[in-house]
Design a protein around this motif. Structure first.
Motif, PDB file in Angstrom:
ATOM      1  N   GLU A  23       0.873  -1.311  -0.237  1.00  0.00           N
ATOM      2  CA  GLU A  23      -0.061   0.001   0.079  1.00  0.00           C
ATOM      3  C   GLU A  23       0.849   1.373  -0.049  1.00  0.00           C
ATOM      4  O   GLU A  23       1.977   1.370   0.300  1.00  0.00           O
ATOM      5  N   SER A  24       0.321   2.274  -0.381  1.00  0.00           N
ATOM      6  CA  SER A  24       0.872   3.652  -0.331  1.00  0.00           C
ATOM      7  C   SER A  24       0.799   4.351   0.963  1.00  0.00           C
ATOM      8  O   SER A  24      -0.249   4.214   1.379  1.00  0.00           O
ATOM      9  N   ILE A  25       1.765   4.950   1.487  1.00  0.00           N
ATOM     10  CA  ILE A  25       1.790   5.302   2.910  1.00  0.00           C
ATOM     11  C   ILE A  25       2.074   6.755   2.970  1.00  0.00           C
ATOM     12  O   ILE A  25       2.083   7.377   3.963  1.00  0.00           O
ATOM     13  N   GLY A  26       2.246   7.463   1.674  1.00  0.00           N
ATOM     14  CA  GLY A  26       2.961   8.797   1.727  1.00  0.00           C
ATOM     15  C   GLY A  26       4.481   8.717   1.959  1.00  0.00           C
ATOM     16  O   GLY A  26       4.947   7.699   2.284  1.00  0.00           O
ATOM     17  N   SER A  27       4.965   9.829   1.974  1.00  0.00           N
ATOM     18  CA  SER A  27       6.317  10.051   2.199  1.00  0.00           C
ATOM     19  C   SER A  27       6.682  11.077   3.482  1.00  0.00           C
ATOM     20  O   SER A  27       8.008  11.365   3.616  1.00  0.00           O
ATOM     21  N   LEU A  28       5.710  11.459   4.062  1.00  0.00           N
ATOM     22  CA  LEU A  28       5.788  12.584   5.222  1.00  0.00           C
ATOM     23  C   LEU A  28       5.572  12.063   6.427  1.00  0.00           C
ATOM     24  O   LEU A  28       4.557  11.579   6.676  1.00  0.00           O
ATOM     25  N   LEU A  29       6.248  12.638   7.552  1.00  0.00           N
ATOM     26  CA  LEU A  29       5.710  12.317   8.855  1.00  0.00           C
ATOM     27  C   LEU A  29       5.814  13.975   9.349  1.00  0.00           C
ATOM     28  O   LEU A  29       6.770  14.586   9.467  1.00  0.00           O
ATOM     29  N   ASN A  34      12.447   5.567   6.966  1.00  0.00           N
ATOM     30  CA  ASN A  34      13.196   6.697   6.259  1.00  0.00           C
ATOM     31  C   ASN A  34      12.485   7.645   5.484  1.00  0.00           C
ATOM     32  O   ASN A  34      12.461   8.071   4.379  1.00  0.00           O
ATOM     33  N   LEU A  35      11.102   7.839   6.244  1.00  0.00           N
ATOM     34  CA  LEU A  35      10.293   9.067   5.705  1.00  0.00           C
ATOM     35  C   LEU A  35      10.837  10.361   5.912  1.00  0.00           C
ATOM     36  O   LEU A  35      11.649  10.576   6.832  1.00  0.00           O
ATOM     37  N   GLU A  36      10.284  11.436   5.446  1.00  0.00           N
ATOM     38  CA  GLU A  36      11.034  12.681   5.659  1.00  0.00           C
ATOM     39  C   GLU A  36       9.919  13.274   6.754  1.00  0.00           C
ATOM     40  O   GLU A  36       8.998  13.388   6.609  1.00  0.00           O
ATOM     41  N   VAL A  37      10.818  13.828   7.900  1.00  0.00           N
ATOM     42  CA  VAL A  37      10.388  14.422   9.055  1.00  0.00           C
ATOM     43  C   VAL A  37      10.290  15.772   8.807  1.00  0.00           C
ATOM     44  O   VAL A  37      11.149  16.417   8.719  1.00  0.00           O
ATOM     45  N   ARG A  38       8.920  16.592   8.552  1.00  0.00           N
ATOM     46  CA  ARG A  38       8.826  17.872   8.209  1.00  0.00           C
ATOM     47  C   ARG A  38       7.891  18.606   9.483  1.00  0.00           C
ATOM     48  O   ARG A  38       6.882  18.250   9.766  1.00  0.00           O
ATOM     49  N   GLY A  82       1.807  10.313   6.362  1.00  0.00           N
ATOM     50  CA  GLY A  82       1.690   9.003   7.246  1.00  0.00           C
ATOM     51  C   GLY A  82       1.107   9.094   8.453  1.00  0.00           C
ATOM     52  O   GLY A  82       0.244   8.469   9.054  1.00  0.00           O
ATOM     53  N   LEU A  83       1.793  10.222   9.121  1.00  0.00           N
ATOM     54  CA  LEU A  83       1.229  10.590  10.385  1.00  0.00           C
ATOM     55  C   LEU A  83       1.680  12.023  10.723  1.00  0.00           C
ATOM     56  O   LEU A  83       2.452  12.871  10.165  1.00  0.00           O
TER      57      LEU A  83
END
Length: 751
Positions: free
Chosen positions: A93-99, A123-127, A150-151
C-alpha cells in the motif's frame, strides 16, 4: 509565601490527590492483577478512575491506557502509527512520504518521530508544519501536504505560549488523508473540551503532573480501531498493551483530580481564569514599560502569559521574580537550562529579541484569587526594583548610585562603565550594540554626562557601537571631536573625580590597540587592556590589521606602566574570570612569561603565537575567538552546604559573606538580624571594584560568595582563587537550596 506561577512545567499535588495516593499505598495497596480480595479492590479503583477519565475526555469506544506520563504516551503513539505504516507498505500500500509535526510541538514529538522512523527503517521525511505569528498551524499548507503524510502530530495547546490549536480546522485539513493523527493533550487536560471520540484523533497522550497529580502517571487515548504496538512488553497488564505493574498510588491520585474536575468546586471556570489572567497582564504592562505579549491572548489558554521586555534578558527577569519568591520560567522546563532562544517563538516568527528574552507565567485552574492578588503586588514590586536600578523607565531619577566600575558582558565580550558619582561623569569602554539602549537609559536616569565612549582597538568580532551611543546622547557629551577610537582630540587625559584615565599604545593584536590606565598620578588602579591580555590568553595576532612583531614590546611597556597587583580589565572574558594581573597570567601563559622575562624576543613571540593560533576555531558563543586560550587555573571553587557554612562560621568568625546578586534582587529580599556576621552586597557586575580589598585580606580569612542558585557565586569564588586568595568558597545551590528553617542558620544569610 512562595507564589508559584509555573504550572505549565508542573503543579503541586492537590490535597485530595495526596490523600488518595497515601490511601492507595497504605490501604488499597493490592496488585490489580491479583485475584484475591485485596487485588480486586485495587482493580476496582483502577477501573473507576479509567471510567471517569473516559467520561471526562469523551473517549467513546476508544481505549485509555495508564502510562508513566506524556513522553511514554507519545513514544507509544508514534511507534504504533509507524509500525502500522510499515505493515501497510510491506503489503504494497501507499503510505505517503511525510511525517508531519507542528513547528511549536514539544521536543518529545519530533525526537520520537526521528527515533522510530530510523529504527523501523521507514526513512520518511520528517517535516515541521509552519505556524503563523499567532502560533496556530498553517492550515492551507497542511491541506496541501496531508495527502502525502503518514502521521500528523499536533498539540491541543502549546506549553510555552498557551496558544490553543484549531483542532477542528486541522481535522478539516486532514479530510481525505489516511494519515494517523496524534494530538498532544497535556496542556488541554482540565482546560479544554477535547471531545476525543467526536474527532478523528487516533492518539492523545496526557500527563498527570500538569494538573495537580503526582509525576509518573499519565494516560494515552487510542481511538477505537487504531493500531497499538506495546512499548513495554511483559506481564500483559493494560490488556497486554502496556506491561508493568500499574502505578496504583499515581492512578488513585489522578482519579482524585478527575473527580475534582467534576465536582464544580475545586477548579475555576474559564471565564474566571481569563479575568485573573487579564489582571496579571495589566499589572505586567504597568510594571514593565514596553512589555509585549508573544502570543495573542484571544487564542491562548486563560492560564498562560508569555511576554518579553525590551532591553531585559529572560535571565534577568527570572532572577528578579525569583528574588520576590515568584516562580516563573523562560519557556519549556525541559529546555530552560540550555538558555537558548525559544524555538517555539522562533517558529512563530517573532523578533529575535523576543524569542531570546521570553518569560512564561502560568497558573493552574485551582488557583485562588488571594494568590493572584499577591502575585500582582509582587510584580509591581519587581517593576519598582528595576526602576530603582534604572533598568526601566525614562524619567530622570536618582536611582541606585552607580559603582565606579561596572562590567557588562555579551557572549564573552566585555563592556566597562566608569563612573564618578561626585562629578556625575562617566566613560564607556568597548561599547556593545546590545547594550546601547541600556547604557543610554542608565546615564539619563542617573543624570550623568559622558566624557568619552572609547574602543580599545578596532574590533573584528563585532561592530563598535561607540558612534551609536554618542549619537543617542548628544546632550550628554562633554567633548566634541574624537579620534578613531573615541578619545577626545582636545585632551591628553580624562578626569573622573580624583582619578584620571590616560592612554597607552599597545599595538600587536591590532595596530591601533590601546590600553586605558585608571588611577591617581603614576599609580594605576585598573588597566583596561582590551584583547592585548585576557584571562588565559593573549590577543591573537593573525589578523590583517595585526602587528605581531610589536606585541612583545607592547607587553613590556604595559608591565613598566603598572604596579604589582594592578588589575587588568579585559575586552573578552570567555570563562568569567572578571579580571586578572600580569603576574597571574604569566604563571599560566608561557608565552607571556617569556615576553616579560626576556627569554622571547619579538620574532620568537610572534612565531610561537602564529603556531599556537593556527586553525583557531569559534568560541562557545559561535563568535570569533580573539585569542587562543591555555589552561588558566582552578576550574572549580570549593562548595559549602548549609552545615559546612555553619561550621566555617564557628571556626572563622572573621569570615566574610558576599551576596553577588544584583541590586534589584537584593532589594526584594529580607535581611534578618545578622549578628556579628560580616556581610557585603557586591553584585557580580561590580566584582572588580572589590577584588583588591579581598586580595588584601589575611590568607586564612574565608570569603564565601552566595547568590540565588550557586552559579554566579561559583564564578566569583573561582575568580578570587585564581588571583591568589585560596580561601574563597561558594554556597552550594545558593539561596534556592537554603534550609530556611534550620536552627542557628537564620543569622547567616538573607532568607
Amino acid at each position: 509565601m512562595e507564589i508559584y506561577l509555573d504550572a505549565n512545567a508542573t503543579t503541586p499535588v492537590l490535597p485530595q490527590a495526596r490523600a488518595a495516593a497515601l490511601a492507595a499505598m497504605s490501604d488499597d495497596f493490592g496488585n490489580p492483577s491479583s485475584i484475591h480480595s485485596t487485588g480486586l479492590k485495587a482493580r476496582a479503583l483502577m477501573d473507576a478512575v479509567r471510567a471517569r477519565a473516559q467520561r471526562l475526555l469523551g473517549t467513546g469506544g476508544g481505549q485509555l491506557l495508564f502510562t508513566s506520563g506524556a513522553t511514554e504516551g507519545i513514544q507509544t503513539a508514534v511507534l504504533s502509527a509507524l509500525r502500522a505504516l510499515r505493515e501497510r507498505r510491506d503489503a504494497g500500500e501507499s503510505i505517503g512520504s511525510l511525517l508531519l509535526y507542528g513547528a511549536t510541538e514539544h521536543k518529545a514529538v519530533p525526537e520520537a518521530l526521528k527515533h522510530w522512523n530510523e529504527l523501523l527503517g521507514l526513512n520518511l521525511e520528517v517535516r515541521a508544519i509552519p505556524v503563523g505569528l499567532d502560533g496556530r498551524h498553517d492550515l492551507a499548507w497542511l491541506s496541501l501536504q496531508a495527502p502525502r503524510a503518514g502521521l500528523v502530530c499536533t498539540m491541543a495547546a502549546n506549553n510555552e505560549t498557551g496558544v490553543i490549536s484549531d483542532l477542528d480546522g486541522i481535522e478539516q485539513a486532514l479530510s481525505g488523508s489516511r494519515a494517523f493523527w496524534m494530538v498532544d493533550g497535556v496542556q488541554g487536560l482540565g482546560k479544554l473540551d477535547l471531545r476525543l471520540a467526536a474527532r478523528r484523533i487516533d492518539y492523545a497522550p496526557f500527563s498527570g503532573h500538569k494538573l495537580y497529580a503526582p509525576k509518573g502517571i499519565g494516560l494515552l487515548y487510542v481511538r477505537e480501531g487504531a493500531p497499538v504496538t506495546p512499548l513495554l512488553a511483559g506481564g500483559g497488564q493494560e490488556g497486554a498493551l502496556r506491561s508493568g505493574t500499574e502505578n496504583m498510588s499515581g492512578i488513585a491520585a489522578l482519579g482524585a483530580v478527575l473527580a475534582a474536575l467534576e465536582d464544580g468546586q475545586t477548579f475555576r471556570e474559564p471565564a474566571t481564569l481569563a479575568r485573573w489572567r487579564d489582571r496579571l497582564a495589566e499589572t505586567l504592562l504597568a510594571a514593565f514599560p514596553g512589555l509585549v505579549f508573544n502570543a495573542p491572548l484571544a487564542v491562548s489558554l486563560p492560564t498562560t502569559l508569555n511576554f518579553a521586555v525590551p532591553g531585559l534578558s529572560s535571565k534577568l527577569l527570572l532572577d528578579l521574580f525569583d528574588a520576590a519568591d515568584v516562580r516563573v520560567s523562560g519557556g519549556s522546563a525541559c529546555s530552560a537550562a540550555k538558555a537558548l532562544p525559544s524555538f517555539v517563538l522562533q517558529a512563530m516568527g517573532v523578533p529575535e529579541w523576543q524569542a531570546a528574552s521570553a518569560v512564561r507565567l502560568s497558573f493552574g485552574p485551582a488557583v485562588t484569587e488571594p494568590l493572584i492578588d499577591e502575585a500582582c503586588a509582587r510584580i509591581r514590586a519587581c517593576g519598582e526594583a528595576l526602576r530603582e536600578s534604572c533598568l526601566t523607565g525614562t524619567v530622570a531619577q536618582e536611582g541606585t548610585p552607580l559603582t565606579p566600575i561596572t562590567r557588562y558582558v555579551v557572549d564573552g565580550a566585555c563592556c566597562w562603565l566608569l563612573a564618578d558619582p561626585a562629578s556625575r561623569t562617566a566613560v564607556v569602554i568597548d561599547p556593545l550594540p546590545e547594550l546601547n539602549e541600556r547604557l543610554e537609559r542608565l546615564l539619563r536616569c542617573q543624570d550623568y554626562r559622558l566624557l568619552a565612549v572609547l574602543d580599545t582597538h578596532s574590533h573584528g568580532d563585532h561592530a563598535s557601537s561607540a558612534e551609536g551611543l554618542r549619537a543617542a546622547l548628544p546632550d550628554r557629551l562633554l567633548h566634541g571631536e574624537v579620534d578613531a577610537l573615541g578619545w577626545p582630540m582636545d585632551t591628553e587625559q580624562l578626569v573622573l573625580g580624583e582619578q584620571t584615565l590616560r592612554r597607552l599604545p599597545v599595538p600587536g593584536h591590532t595596530a591601533d590597540s590601546t590600553a586605558y590606565l585608571l588611577g591617581k598620578g603614576s599609580q594605576v588602579r585598573v588597566a583596561f587592556v582590551g584583547d592585548t591580555v585576557m584571562p588565559g590568553a593573549l590577543g591573537r595576532t593573525d589578523f590583517p590589521v595585526s602587528e605581531p612583531l610589536a606585541l612583545r614590546d607592547s607587553l613590556r611597556r604595559l608591565a613598566d606602566a603598572l604596579q604589582p597587583g594592578t588589575l587588568l580589565a579585559p575586552g573578552h572574558d570567555y570563562e568569567n574570570r572578571f579580571a586578572t594581573t600580569l603576574s597571574t597570567e604569566a604563571a599560566h601563559q608561557p608565552l607571556l612569561a617569556g615576553a616579560l622575562n626576556g627569554s622571547l624576543d619579538a620574532l620568537g613571540l610572534a612565531s610561537a603565537k602564529a603556531e599556537f593560533e593556527r586553525g583557531l576555531g569559534l568560541t562557545e558563543y559561535q563568535t570569533m575567538a580573539c585569542g587562543a586560550r591555555v589552561c588558566s587555573g582552578p576550574e572549580a571553587a570549593p562548595e559549602l552546604d548549609a552545615r559546612g557554612l555553619r561550621l566555617l562560621l564557628r571556626t572563622h568568625p572573621e569570615a566574610l559573606l558576599v551576596d553577588v546578586r544584583e541590586p534589584y534582587e537584593q532589594r526584594l529580599s529580607l535581611l534578618p538580624d545578622l549578628g556579628a556576621v560580616q556581610l557585603q552586597a557586591v553584585p557580580l557586575s561590580v566584582l572588580i571594584e572589590h577584588l583588591p580589598e579581598w586580595l588584601a585580606l589575611p590568607a586564612e580569612t574565608p570569603v564565601v560568595f552566595f547568590c540565588r542558585s550557586g552559579n554566579r557565586s561559583e564564578q566569583a569564588a573561582r575568580a578570587l582563587r585564581r588571583l591568589g586568595h585560596d580561601e574563597a568558597y561558594t554556597l552550594a545551590g545558593g539561596l534556592a537550596l537554603w534550609p530556611q528553617c534550620e536552627p542557628g542558620l537564620e543569622a547567616a544569610l538573607y532568607v
